[in-house]
Design a protein around this motif. Structure first.
Motif, PDB file in Angstrom:
ATOM      1  N   PHE A 173       0.840  -1.195   0.000  1.00 21.60           N
ATOM      2  CA  PHE A 173       0.000   0.000   0.000  1.00 21.60           C
ATOM      3  C   PHE A 173       0.876   1.246   0.000  1.00 21.60           C
ATOM      4  CE2 PHE A 173       0.911  -0.793   4.420  1.00 21.60           C
ATOM      5  CZ  PHE A 173       0.956   0.442   5.040  1.00 21.60           C
ATOM      6  N   ASP A 174       0.278   2.389  -0.361  1.00 21.08           N
ATOM      7  CA  ASP A 174       0.999   3.654  -0.477  1.00 21.08           C
ATOM      8  C   ASP A 174       0.779   4.519   0.759  1.00 21.08           C
ATOM      9  OD1 ASP A 174       1.596   2.787  -3.002  1.00 21.08           O
ATOM     10  OD2 ASP A 174       0.283   4.218  -4.035  1.00 21.08           O
ATOM     11  N   LEU A 175       1.802   5.310   1.088  1.00 22.47           N
ATOM     12  CA  LEU A 175       1.579   6.391   2.038  1.00 22.47           C
ATOM     13  C   LEU A 175       0.733   7.466   1.353  1.00 22.47           C
ATOM     14  CD1 LEU A 175       4.982   7.028   3.865  1.00 22.47           C
ATOM     15  CD2 LEU A 175       2.961   5.853   4.729  1.00 22.47           C
ATOM     16  N   PRO A 176      -0.083   8.190   2.109  1.00 20.75           N
ATOM     17  CA  PRO A 176      -0.893   9.244   1.495  1.00 20.75           C
ATOM     18  C   PRO A 176      -0.061  10.496   1.257  1.00 20.75           C
ATOM     19  CG  PRO A 176      -1.292   9.192   3.851  1.00 20.75           C
ATOM     20  CD  PRO A 176      -0.360   8.046   3.554  1.00 20.75           C
ATOM     21  N   PRO A 177      -0.326  11.246   0.190  1.00 19.99           N
ATOM     22  CA  PRO A 177       0.428  12.476  -0.058  1.00 19.99           C
ATOM     23  C   PRO A 177       0.091  13.600   0.906  1.00 19.99           C
ATOM     24  CG  PRO A 177      -1.293  12.200  -1.700  1.00 19.99           C
ATOM     25  CD  PRO A 177      -1.268  10.936  -0.901  1.00 19.99           C
ATOM     26  N   ASN A 178      -1.066  13.510   1.581  1.00 17.22           N
ATOM     27  CA  ASN A 178      -1.503  14.625   2.425  1.00 17.22           C
ATOM     28  C   ASN A 178      -1.100  14.483   3.885  1.00 17.22           C
ATOM     29  OD1 ASN A 178      -3.190  12.612   3.325  1.00 17.22           O
ATOM     30  ND2 ASN A 178      -5.081  13.544   2.570  1.00 17.22           N
ATOM     31  N   GLY A 179      -0.470  13.385   4.273  1.00 20.32           N
ATOM     32  CA  GLY A 179       0.014  13.240   5.634  1.00 20.32           C
ATOM     33  C   GLY A 179      -1.041  12.871   6.655  1.00 20.32           C
ATOM     34  N   ALA A 186      -6.652   3.896   5.742  1.00 18.98           N
ATOM     35  CA  ALA A 186      -7.620   3.563   4.692  1.00 18.98           C
ATOM     36  C   ALA A 186      -6.938   2.846   3.532  1.00 18.98           C
ATOM     37  CB  ALA A 186      -8.324   4.822   4.204  1.00 18.98           C
ATOM     38  N   ASN A 187      -5.735   3.320   3.140  1.00 20.81           N
ATOM     39  CA  ASN A 187      -4.985   2.647   2.072  1.00 20.81           C
ATOM     40  C   ASN A 187      -4.658   1.212   2.458  1.00 20.81           C
ATOM     41  OD1 ASN A 187      -5.053   5.026   0.640  1.00 20.81           O
ATOM     42  ND2 ASN A 187      -2.896   5.534   0.933  1.00 20.81           N
ATOM     43  N   PHE A 188      -4.264   1.022   3.707  1.00 24.06           N
ATOM     44  CA  PHE A 188      -3.940  -0.319   4.196  1.00 24.06           C
ATOM     45  C   PHE A 188      -5.176  -1.217   4.166  1.00 24.06           C
ATOM     46  CE2 PHE A 188      -3.985  -3.260   7.836  1.00 24.06           C
ATOM     47  CZ  PHE A 188      -2.858  -4.027   7.566  1.00 24.06           C
ATOM     48  N   PHE A 189      -6.289  -0.721   4.701  1.00 20.30           N
ATOM     49  CA  PHE A 189      -7.506  -1.549   4.756  1.00 20.30           C
ATOM     50  C   PHE A 189      -8.003  -1.898   3.356  1.00 20.30           C
ATOM     51  CE2 PHE A 189      -8.193   0.600   9.052  1.00 20.30           C
ATOM     52  CZ  PHE A 189      -7.777  -0.523   9.763  1.00 20.30           C
ATOM     53  N   ARG A 190      -7.904  -0.954   2.424  1.00 16.51           N
ATOM     54  CA  ARG A 190      -8.330  -1.255   1.053  1.00 16.51           C
ATOM     55  C   ARG A 190      -7.465  -2.346   0.431  1.00 16.51           C
ATOM     56  NH1 ARG A 190      -9.712   4.397   0.728  1.00 16.51           N
ATOM     57  NH2 ARG A 190      -7.572   4.940   0.159  1.00 16.51           N
ATOM     58  N   ALA A 191      -6.170  -2.299   0.695  1.00 21.49           N
ATOM     59  CA  ALA A 191      -5.274  -3.324   0.159  1.00 21.49           C
ATOM     60  C   ALA A 191      -5.603  -4.686   0.763  1.00 21.49           C
ATOM     61  CB  ALA A 191      -3.821  -2.946   0.443  1.00 21.49           C
ATOM     62  N   VAL A 192      -5.902  -4.720   2.058  1.00 19.05           N
ATOM     63  CA  VAL A 192      -6.294  -5.978   2.705  1.00 19.05           C
ATOM     64  C   VAL A 192      -7.591  -6.500   2.101  1.00 19.05           C
ATOM     65  CG1 VAL A 192      -7.054  -7.022   4.872  1.00 19.05           C
ATOM     66  CG2 VAL A 192      -5.090  -5.469   4.858  1.00 19.05           C
ATOM     67  N   ASP A 193      -8.552  -5.601   1.895  1.00 15.02           N
ATOM     68  CA  ASP A 193      -9.842  -6.017   1.320  1.00 15.02           C
ATOM     69  C   ASP A 193      -9.666  -6.585  -0.082  1.00 15.02           C
ATOM     70  OD1 ASP A 193     -11.110  -5.177   3.611  1.00 15.02           O
ATOM     71  OD2 ASP A 193     -11.779  -3.256   2.778  1.00 15.02           O
ATOM     72  N   MET A 194      -8.782  -5.965  -0.859  1.00 19.89           N
ATOM     73  CA  MET A 194      -8.528  -6.469  -2.212  1.00 19.89           C
ATOM     74  C   MET A 194      -8.001  -7.900  -2.172  1.00 19.89           C
ATOM     75  SD  MET A 194      -9.052  -4.291  -4.846  1.00 19.89           S
ATOM     76  CE  MET A 194      -7.772  -4.646  -6.054  1.00 19.89           C
ATOM     77  N   ALA A 195      -7.183  -8.193  -1.175  1.00 19.93           N
ATOM     78  CA  ALA A 195      -6.581  -9.519  -1.073  1.00 19.93           C
ATOM     79  C   ALA A 195      -7.540 -10.547  -0.485  1.00 19.93           C
ATOM     80  CB  ALA A 195      -5.309  -9.446  -0.223  1.00 19.93           C
ATOM     81  N   LEU A 196      -8.256 -10.164   0.568  1.00 18.93           N
ATOM     82  CA  LEU A 196      -9.040 -11.128   1.337  1.00 18.93           C
ATOM     83  C   LEU A 196     -10.528 -11.121   1.009  1.00 18.93           C
ATOM     84  CD1 LEU A 196      -7.460 -10.617   4.890  1.00 18.93           C
ATOM     85  CD2 LEU A 196      -6.991 -12.459   3.272  1.00 18.93           C
TER      86      LEU A 196
END
Length: 477
Positions: A173-179, A186-196
């Motif tokens: 997953f990516d770090l967000p550009p806005n800090g 949210a990026n982490f959870f979306r990546a987990v959802d994509m996998a699982l």
């Protein structure tokens, strides 16, 4: 979601056995087999030039899928799979320590607390750094390697013991550009959802009013619940923009999220991001209380990606793949070597630019030769003037950045490429000041604290001069 059923086999390293998480993972032992599996060549038909134009177009689209493994790829695979296996050997799901860790993290989640920089039970896991200029293929290579490792493994029982779980061997997953730390979550959870196939992102989006610590503890709970084997965190250079955001994602938070629970991290960033490690000072919120965080976050192998020299094996191999025999339409004055030299000059030896430039050049030639009034003008594949015209017409947005790259100004290249693609990551005055502060600091060749092994590097020859800053000589395509 791609999932496999667990099949347990013992490893040659006996320390990895008697553990369902390790025994379910298969490893590739033969380099040639591994490279062959991830190599993607185009399949251009021998009758390409007699096909109707629509089928010529579909044939050319194959070039966007071309993948020639970079020299670091095999070493990177062995590093990643080795770290995953070893981390699992320290986290047997039936061990007392692992069970206590799960309980402690569950308690933290209920209480809405998150401990920064304090171990919750296990020894700090290793961290790998992958750096390189935009377009050198670092993220593509990382994710290509990771895809060779089954991401989700379904378990039901192990040696007669009830063990129903979906093992998540890696996440990217990516770090967000806005800090915003909740954006990172949210990026982490979306990546987990994509996998699982789960719905963590939706669940936590509905909990936006809850504290940052609660979101971070939620990430940690998901990691231990699904036996996460490795976390790849991309775009680490975004931290340079977080100078005035004390609650933003930091090296210390990443370490606390993953390393402190035994999950190794692969960090990837531009060369600018490497300067981050050299320029942070004690007390900077992006590292935590002291520089030991930086030391621990650089405690394993570092891989460095560069552009490719015109005589390098990789450049020649990729060029030959992008200009296969079936696509060559020769004409008067055809000179493959002169054309290849100009192609390298325009693309700067960057794989991403090479692929796009080759595709657009071939498409333009097909379009031109489909017009009877143009066929007599002797356009051909190795037409240097046509290649330059295609570049001027199609690369106007990115040319200012490539001009800086040819001058050897990598800092300006990264800044310009963001501005020209309307994807600016450093939008405030403080971040711009920070860039100026690190602009003149050359990234160092980083060595592990515990190992003398230096960065693996692709051969690189500095390019000087600039050109094509004006645009004209328009051409179809």
């Amino acid at each position: 979601m791609f999932m496999i059923e667990a099949e347990y086999r013992q490893h040659l390293d006996e320390n990895l056995n008697n553990n369902p998480l390790t025994e379910a993972l298969r490893v590739e032992l033969q380099k040639n087999d591994f490279i062959r599996k991830i190599t993607i060549n185009s399949n251009i038909q021998s009758n390409f030039w007699s096909l109707p134009m629509i089928y010529q177009t579909t044939q050319l689209r194959q070039l966007t899928d071309v993948h020639i493994p970079l020299p670091q790829t095999w070493n990177m695979y062995n590093k990643f799979i080795g770290l995953i296996l070893y981390s699992y050997s320290q986290r047997n799901p039936f061990s007392r320590d692992t069970m206590l860790l799960r309980t402690e993290i569950a308690d933290r989640l209920r209480n809405g607390t998150f401990e920064r920089g304090i171990p919750v039970g296990l020894t700090t896991a290793p961290s790998v750094l992958v750096s390189g200029d935009s377009g050198t293929g670092k993220t593509t290579t990382i994710r290509t390697v990771l895809r060779q490792i089954p991401q989700v493994i379904q378990h039901t029982s192990y040696k007669g013991k009830h063990f129903v779980t979906k093992q998540l061997t890696w996440i990217s997953f990516d770090l967000p550009p806005n800090g915003a730390p909740k954006a990172m979550a949210a990026n982490f959870f979306r990546a987990v959802d994509m996998a699982l196939g789960t719905s963590y992102a939706t669940e936590w989006d509905a909990r936006q009013k809850e504290s940052v610590d609660k979101h971070l503890s939620g990430m940690q709970q998901v990691a231990v619940e699904h036996n996460l084997g490795m976390a790849h965190v991309d775009e680490l250079q975004f931290m340079l923009a977080y100078i005035k955001s004390p609650n933003s994602p930091s090296l210390q938070i990443l370490e606390s999220l993953f390393n402190k629970i035994g999950v190794p991290i692969v960090q990837s960033c531009t060369a600018e991001g490497v300067a981050l490690f050299d320029t942070l000072v004690i007390g900077d919120h992006r590292i935590g209380a002291d520089m030991t965080t930086v030391r621990r976050m650089l405690n394993d192998r570092a891989f460095k990606f560069l552009n490719h020299d015109i005589e390098s094996d990789y450049f020649i191999q990729l060029f030959d793949t992008l200009f296969p025999e079936g696509l060559i339409n020769a004409g008067r004055g055809s000179d493959r070597v002169t054309f290849r030299n100009k192609f390298h000059e325009l693309s700067c030896g960057l794989p991403a630019i090479m692929i796009r430039l080759a595709l657009l050049h071939h498409e333009t030639l097909v379009n031109l030769l489909s017009k009877p009034e143009i066929q007599s003008k002797n356009y051909h594949t190795y037409d240097v003037a046509l290649l330059v015209r295609v570049y001027k017409n199609q690369f106007s947005l990115i040319d200012p950045a490539l001009v800086q790259y040819r001058r050897g100004n990598k800092q300006a290249y990264e800044s310009t490429i963001r501005a020209e693609t309307n994807n600016t990551k450093y939008s405030n005055g403080e971040a711009k000041d920070q860039r100026r502060e690190v602009a003149d600091i050359a990234p160092k060749v980083i060595k592990s604290i515990d190992s003398p092994n230096p960065m693996l590097s692709v051969s690189d020859r500095p390019m000087v001069g600039d050109f094509l800053q004006g645009f004209g000589d328009d051409v179809d395509g």
